[in-house]
Design an enzyme around this catalytic site. Structure first.
Site, mmCIF file in Angstrom:
data_model
loop_
_atom_site.group_PDB
_atom_site.id
_atom_site.type_symbol
_atom_site.label_atom_id
_atom_site.label_comp_id
_atom_site.label_asym_id
_atom_site.label_seq_id
_atom_site.Cartn_x
_atom_site.Cartn_y
_atom_site.Cartn_z
ATOM 1 C CB CYS A 112 -0.897 -0.010 1.239
ATOM 2 S SG CYS A 112 -1.993 1.403 1.374
ATOM 3 C CG HIS A 155 -5.835 -2.593 -0.599
ATOM 4 N ND1 HIS A 155 -4.801 -3.174 0.093
ATOM 5 C CD2 HIS A 155 -5.545 -1.272 -0.663
ATOM 6 C CE1 HIS A 155 -3.924 -2.240 0.429
ATOM 7 N NE2 HIS A 155 -4.362 -1.070 -0.028
ATOM 8 C CD GLU A 156 -7.511 1.198 -3.165
ATOM 9 O OE1 GLU A 156 -7.618 2.252 -2.486
ATOM 10 O OE2 GLU A 156 -6.416 0.640 -3.362
ATOM 11 C CG HIS A 159 -7.337 2.429 1.967
ATOM 12 N ND1 HIS A 159 -6.440 2.753 2.954
ATOM 13 C CD2 HIS A 159 -6.618 1.808 0.996
ATOM 14 C CE1 HIS A 159 -5.239 2.339 2.609
ATOM 15 N NE2 HIS A 159 -5.319 1.742 1.430
#
Length: 182
Positions: A112, A155-156, A159
């Site tokens: 990341c 993953h996004e 966030h």
């Protein structure tokens, strides 16, 4: 617009600016992002900025708004050039996206831009469906994908929910110093 021939067709965006990427332990990375109006001109500009920042960042396949210091539920993604991508929907930005369905978890290594010194092994669904809205038009799309694009989407989305991959690693033994290739 929408999904055409397996690709997400984005409405036109303004020119984007390259923004600085924040790193852990910045508070914005651990705070859940808020839903926004996909047709708001500020959201449309942020979409363009995310894509511009992603394009100049080597190895970057996705970027969430909070990674550039904005607590909005917006992210960009483009795994089309990544060697692990089996299928992909091209370069796109989604607003207010959420996972609709997922199946079967698999462990794989992640890195990341907001955690520049480490990578880690994370279990994620290998197949997912994500519902979101396109910036500008506000058109609703559902992205159904698997493998690497599914991992990148999750993953996004993590966030946007206030998590970095370090919060998801399978244990302390699964965190590794990032390798630098010259």
């Amino acid at each position: 617009m929408g999904i055409v021939d397996g690709r997400i067709v984005m409405p036109p965006l303004p020119s984007g600016r390259v923004l600085p990427v924040v790193t852990v332990p910045a508070d914005v990375l651990s705070t859940p992002c808020v839903d926004v109006d996909p047709s708001d001109p500020a959201v449309v500009q942020l979409a363009a900025d995310l894509l511009a920042t992603q394009r100049v960042s080597p190895g970057c396949v996705g970027l969430a708004a909070n990674q550039v210091g904005v607590g909005w539920r917006v992210f960009s993604l483009d795994v089309s050039q990544h060697p692990k991508a089996r299928i992909h929907h091209g370069e796109y930005v989604l607003v207010n996206a959420r996972v609709e369905s997922s199946s079967r978890n698999e462990k794989s290594r992640e890195g990341c831009m907001s955690v520049p010194d480490f990578t880690g092994d994370v279990k994620r669904a290998s197949r997912i469906a994500v519902r979101g809205w396109l910036p500008g038009s506000g058109e609703e799309v559902v992205v159904e994908t698997d493998a690497f694009e599914a991992r990148a989407l999750q993953h996004e989305l993590d966030h946007l929910d206030g998590f970095v991959f370090l919060d998801r690693v399978v244990g302390p033994h699964a965190v590794f110093p990032r390798k630098t290739y010259l």
